[in-house]
Structures are given as structure tokens and as C-alpha cells.
Design an enzyme around this catalytic site. Structure first.
Site, PDB file in Angstrom:
ATOM      1  N   ARG A 104       0.857  -1.199   0.000  1.00  0.00           N
ATOM      2  CA  ARG A 104       0.000   0.000   0.000  1.00  0.00           C
ATOM      3  C   ARG A 104       0.880   1.231   0.000  1.00  0.00           C
ATOM      4  O   ARG A 104       1.786   1.361   0.814  1.00  0.00           O
ATOM      5  CB  ARG A 104      -0.898  -0.002   1.244  1.00  0.00           C
ATOM      6  CG  ARG A 104      -2.184   0.799   1.065  1.00  0.00           C
ATOM      7  CD  ARG A 104      -2.949   0.930   2.367  1.00  0.00           C
ATOM      8  NE  ARG A 104      -2.175   1.688   3.320  1.00  0.00           N
ATOM      9  CZ  ARG A 104      -1.980   1.324   4.592  1.00  0.00           C
ATOM     10  NH1 ARG A 104      -2.499   0.230   5.079  1.00  0.00           N
ATOM     11  NH2 ARG A 104      -1.243   2.084   5.390  1.00  0.00           N
ATOM     12  N   GLU A 124       4.543   7.227   2.622  1.00  0.00           N
ATOM     13  CA  GLU A 124       5.436   6.064   2.671  1.00  0.00           C
ATOM     14  C   GLU A 124       4.847   4.933   1.844  1.00  0.00           C
ATOM     15  O   GLU A 124       3.657   4.924   1.526  1.00  0.00           O
ATOM     16  CB  GLU A 124       5.639   5.584   4.111  1.00  0.00           C
ATOM     17  CG  GLU A 124       4.353   5.103   4.740  1.00  0.00           C
ATOM     18  CD  GLU A 124       4.546   4.081   5.852  1.00  0.00           C
ATOM     19  OE1 GLU A 124       5.666   3.559   6.019  1.00  0.00           O
ATOM     20  OE2 GLU A 124       3.559   3.777   6.533  1.00  0.00           O
ATOM     21  N   SER A 131      -2.402  -2.988   5.968  1.00  0.00           N
ATOM     22  CA  SER A 131      -3.633  -3.404   6.642  1.00  0.00           C
ATOM     23  C   SER A 131      -4.880  -2.698   6.132  1.00  0.00           C
ATOM     24  O   SER A 131      -4.803  -1.743   5.363  1.00  0.00           O
ATOM     25  CB  SER A 131      -3.482  -3.229   8.152  1.00  0.00           C
ATOM     26  OG  SER A 131      -3.100  -1.931   8.414  1.00  0.00           O
ATOM     27  N   LYS A 283      12.239   3.336   5.553  1.00  0.00           N
ATOM     28  CA  LYS A 283      12.218   4.783   5.283  1.00  0.00           C
ATOM     29  C   LYS A 283      13.572   5.284   4.784  1.00  0.00           C
ATOM     30  O   LYS A 283      13.643   6.234   4.008  1.00  0.00           O
ATOM     31  CB  LYS A 283      11.751   5.513   6.528  1.00  0.00           C
ATOM     32  CG  LYS A 283      10.230   5.377   6.626  1.00  0.00           C
ATOM     33  CD  LYS A 283       9.662   5.298   7.975  1.00  0.00           C
ATOM     34  CE  LYS A 283       8.154   5.168   7.890  1.00  0.00           C
ATOM     35  NZ  LYS A 283       7.641   3.873   8.337  1.00  0.00           N
ATOM     36  N   LYS A 344      11.935  10.359  11.361  1.00  0.00           N
ATOM     37  CA  LYS A 344      11.443   8.985  11.266  1.00  0.00           C
ATOM     38  C   LYS A 344      12.541   7.947  11.494  1.00  0.00           C
ATOM     39  O   LYS A 344      13.557   7.966  10.814  1.00  0.00           O
ATOM     40  CB  LYS A 344      10.840   8.737   9.874  1.00  0.00           C
ATOM     41  CG  LYS A 344       9.648   9.614   9.554  1.00  0.00           C
ATOM     42  CD  LYS A 344       8.949   9.156   8.281  1.00  0.00           C
ATOM     43  CE  LYS A 344       7.709   9.962   8.035  1.00  0.00           C
ATOM     44  NZ  LYS A 344       6.915   9.421   6.908  1.00  0.00           N
ATOM     45  N   GLU A 348       7.648   0.556  11.476  1.00  0.00           N
ATOM     46  CA  GLU A 348       6.321   0.564  10.866  1.00  0.00           C
ATOM     47  C   GLU A 348       5.286   0.422  11.968  1.00  0.00           C
ATOM     48  O   GLU A 348       5.594  -0.035  13.061  1.00  0.00           O
ATOM     49  CB  GLU A 348       6.159  -0.638   9.925  1.00  0.00           C
ATOM     50  CG  GLU A 348       7.198  -0.751   8.833  1.00  0.00           C
ATOM     51  CD  GLU A 348       7.098   0.364   7.834  1.00  0.00           C
ATOM     52  OE1 GLU A 348       5.980   0.844   7.584  1.00  0.00           O
ATOM     53  OE2 GLU A 348       8.142   0.787   7.312  1.00  0.00           O
TER      54      GLU A 348
END
Ligand code: ADP
Ligand code: MG
Length: 453
Positions: A104, A124, A131, A283, A344, A348
Site C-alpha cells: 500500500r 510512505e 492493513s 524509510k 522517522k 512501521e
């Protein structure tokens, strides 16, 4: 009026499995918005076109092991989680050329300065445990019902990502071609979002008669073994191992869990994702792909241009950058303009990033070695819109920000792409004052899209 709408929404949600466990492990309706997110149709169409391009990019990145090693080694020196994944990636020979991506790509929308043009900017790319494909498919139907007498109802975008994902899994199980084939889903012990996973598993059974086995990594370590290269679990062959856990260090509480990850990687199961693909979604790699020459190593110039039009500035902490006429290290400028950046780590699942004053404090406390495990991303000034959010039976009317995710499914064999599609969307709407945006982490509500002309 809102209370009637809320009650209708809750009844529909509970009847149609739009549910989750809350932090106290009580069964509640999934957090949802009571007004769809309105989007210009050309922006919508543009996002659909981008999905296969990003899939192709990520496939090529994940196949370049030397590239992953080159850019993640420094982070691995202070981040044991990255070190663990990188070690498995480097030490395990590639035993399966078939690859299934269920991913995704998340965007926030922003406005081009001084114009009315709406631009999607990438937040990202999720290569592991993307999900909500099941719950969001249900929400679309809930909104269709709820707004049946409203103009929104007619303009809601059909959305059924779970069907595309299940079809991709079934296709790959077919290619694996074993009479005892099953789907192995790697799960957390106490999963609040279990119904999003279960919904897909039941569909896989009803439509394709493919059974699912659910196990934690530690259970795989205890019960799983290899036979002629196959991963055997409970007398079945794990044709596909689908990670709906394994994206956070918490999912590896022991050496046994790491052993299981290695076993999965060593076997011929088609892992979604394999370790390389998980690393490609870090990232740090997103930051490196922001360098034009590097991006062009993986995709052609036309594709690169389309992809990088969605990028905002992504920086190493020590990199020299320019902001408001000042040139200095990204770290110094982030301390000077805290509202312009997000810090960041390589994590996740939501709730891991740093913003504003907290970001400044973390930056100041870091030694030079630790800096390699983080990136600084420019803050996306996302468009705000009025919204109504319903969480555990309570309604909040507020100014909101919506993050749009596009689900992609990509099947490949080595470099050859067998199928590469956009299969639908996720919208998560949060109060504009909220920095983070995850639904599971408790910040945002699921939502649908409604197209403007
Ligand atoms: P995670 O892997 O934990 O989901 P994300 O990079 O998606 O991490 O960040 C979590 C949330 O923080 C996003 O859903 C979004 O709401 C917010 N966020 C992340 N990056 C930015 C950014 N550059 N600008 C504005 N908000 C951001
Ligand atoms: Mg995210």
C-alpha cells in the site's frame, strides 16, 4: 440527526464485521468517518496510474541486494532490528524466484502554492502487513447504505481491495502447485485488528478452497520444519507466508522468533514480503530513492518523473539543505523550523515518528552514530476539510486531514512481472491537530472516497 446516522452506522458495522478489539480487548465497531472524503476525479485517476509504477520500482529495488546492503549497513550498526533482517537477507540464498507483493502506497494531498491544483505527496510505501483491505471494502458498502438518499451515495468510489488481494494469493498458490498447499499467516499473539485478517482468509476459503493456518513466529519455530525445501506446518505446505506481523521488533521477542524468520526465508514458501522486500520498504530506502540518479537506476526516465512528482524532501540528518533562505544541515534546520519536518526511525505500525519540540529534543540527544538510523522528511502541508469521526460510539465533528492509500498487488518471477495492478484504496481521516495518522495506533478513522467532477 447525527445520532440517528451514528446508530445506523454502528448497526451496519456490527452486522457486517466492521469490528476490532479496543485496547481493553472489548469488541467495538472500527473507527469510521461519517462523511466521505471528496476528491477531484483527475487526482483519483492519477493515483490509480501510479500504483503499478511504484510496484515496479520496489520490485527492482528489492532484487538489488547490494544496494540494500550499501544503504542499510550504517543504520544496522545502531538498530538491532535492521541488523537482524539484514543478516537474514545476506546469509540466506534465494530459494524462491516467485514473488507476491501485497502493498500500500500512502499519500497526503496538498495544494500547489498559489493555485487550486491538488497534488498527491507520498507519505510512505508499505511492503509489509498493509492493513485494512477487508474492513475498508466493508466500509464502502456501509457508506453506500448510509448515504443512499444523499448525492454522496451516487459518487462513492467502488472499492474492494480484499478481492484483488485474495485473487493474487490464489493465483500464486496455484503456481506453487502442491496438493497440500495452504496460506500461512504470521500473526501477533494479541491482535486487535484480527477481523481485517480473518475476512480475507474466509474469502480465500469460500472462493478458492484454500485453507489458512495462523501462527506467531515463535509457533513457527516450534512446529515448522523443512521437507524437500517446503515449509511444513501442521501437516500442510505453506505455499505462501503472509506477514501480518513481523514488522516491529516486538514481534521478535526471542531468538526462536528470529529462527522462524530464517526458516521461512530458507524454505521455498512465497513470503509476502521476503526480507529483501521488507528492507526495500524502509524509510531509509525511501530517502535514498529521493536522489534523482539513484531512482533512475531502477526505472526509466518517464516513470521516474511521475514517481518523483509525488516526493517531498527526504534527508539524511547530516545532509546540507536549504530552507527559508538558510543553508545548513537538515538536523540544524529541523531544530530551527520544527513544524517543517518529521523525524522517522526505521519502524512501521504508527506512533514511532517524532514531531515539533519532541523531535528537537530527540535530535539534540542523538550521537552521530545513531543519526544513520533516522531520516528527516519535510512535513506535507495536507489539505484540511470538515469531517465527522465516530470512535467507539462517540462522534467528533472537526477539521480533518485524510491520507489515501492505494493497494497494489504484483506477481513476478525474478525480474519478469506476471501481473501488476492497483486493487483499491484506503482512506484514513484524522483530526487535523493530530500529527500521526494510523487507525490501529488509535489516531485515525477509516473512510471512503467520493469524487467531485
Ligand atoms: P508508519 O510506518 O508508522 O505508518 P508513516 O511514515 O506512515 O509511519 O507515518 C505515520 C503517520 O505520520 C502518517 O500516517 C501521517 O499521518 C504522518 N506523517 C508521516 N510523514 C508525514 C509527512 N511528511 N508530513 C505530514 N505527516 C506525515
Ligand atoms: Mg504509515
Amino acid at each position: 440527526m447525527t445520532s440517528i446516522l451514528l446508530q445506523e452506522a454502528i448497526d451496519y458495522a456490527l452486522t457486517n464485521s466492521l469490528i476490532k478489539f479496543n485496547t481493553k480487548f472489548e469488541l467495538v465497531h472500527a473507527p469510521l468517518a461519517l462523511a466521505p472524503y471528496r476528491l477531484p476525479s483527475q487526482v483519483y485517476e492519477h493515483l490509480v496510474v501510479l500504483t503499478p509504477l511504484f510496484n515496479q520500482l520496489m520490485l527492482h529495488v528489492a532484487l538489488d541486494g547490494d544496494f540494500l546492503t550499501e544503504h542499510l549497513t550504517q543504520a544496522s550498526q545502531t538498530d538491532p532490528f535492521i541488523a537482524g533482517l539484514l543478516a537474514i537477507h545476506q546469509e540466506t540464498p534465494n530459494t524462491q524466484s516467485l514473488q507476491l507483493m501485497i502493498n500500500r502506497n500512502d499519500y497526503l494531498l496538498t495544494q500547489h502554492f498559489g493555485t487550486s491544483e491538488v497534488l498527491p505527496k507520498q507519505v510512505e510505501f508499505n511492503t509489509i502487513s498493509a492493513s485494512y483491505p477487508f474492513l475498508i471494502s466493508r466500509l464502502t458498502r456501509l457508506h453506500q447504505f448510509l448515504f443512499r438518499n444523499h448525492e454522496w451515495g451516487k459518487r462513492l468510489v467502488e472499492n474492494d481491495p480484499i478481492s484483488g488481494i485474495v485473487a493474487g494469493i490464489a493465483e500464486m498458490v496455484g503456481r506453487y502447485d502442491h496438493p497440500k498447499a495452504c496460506l500461512l499467516t504470521i500473526v501477533q499473539l494479541h491482535e486487535q485488528n484480527i477481523f481485517d485478517q480473518r475476512g480475507g482468509e474466509y474469502q480465500l476459503w469460500h472462493q478458492y478452497q484454500i485453507p489458512t493456518i495462523r501462527m506467531t513466529l515463535e509457533e513457527v519455530a516450534e512446529e515448522g520444519f523443512l521437507r524437500e525445501g517446503h515449509l511444513i506446518v501442521r501437516d500442510q505446505v505453506a505455499a505462501i507466508t503472509y506477514f501480518r506481523a513481523g514488522y516491529t521488533p516486538d514481534d521478535y521477542p526471542s531468538a526462536e522468533a528470529w529462527k522462524a524468520r530464517r526458516l521461512i526465508e530458507t524454505s521455498s514458501t512465497i513470503d509476502v514480503p521476503n526480507t529483501a522486500m521488507q528492507l526495500a520498504g524502509m524509510k531509509k530506502i525511501q530517502q535514498v530513492l529521493g536522489v534523482p540518479e539513484i531512482l533512475r537506476r531502477f526505472v526509466n526516465a518517464t516513470t521516474a518523473e511521475q514517481i518523483e512528482a509525488t516526493f517531498v524532501g527526504l534527508h539524511l540528518l547530516d545532509e546540507m539543505v536549504e530552507n527559508e533562505g538558510l543553508t545548513d544541515s537538515a538536523m540544524t534546520l529541523a531544530c530551527r523550523f520544527p513544524s517543517h519536518y518529521v523525524l522517522k526511525p526505521q519502524r512501521e505500525g504508527g506512533g514511532n515518528n517524532f514531531y515539533e519540540q519532541e523531535m528537537v529534543e530527540v535530535l539534540k540527544s542523538m550521537d552521530w552514530k545513531e543519526r544513520h538510523a533516522y531520516i528527516l522528511m519535510e512535513r506535507i502541508p495536507a489539505l484540511q476539510h470538515p469531517t465527522v469521526l465516530a470512535t467507539e460510539g462517540k462522534v467528533q465533528t472537526t477539521s480533518g486531514v485524510s491520507e489515501i492509500g492505494r493497494f497494489g498487488v504484483c506477481l513476478s518471477d525474478g525480474k519478469e512481472i506476471l501481473m501488476n495492478q492497483d486493487v483499491g484504496y484506503l482512506v484514513r481521516t484524522k483530526a487535523a491537530a493530530q500529527n500521526e495518522g494510523g487507525v490501529s495506533a488509535g489516531y485515525a478513522c477509516l473512510n471512503t472516497l467520493c469524487l467531485d467532477e
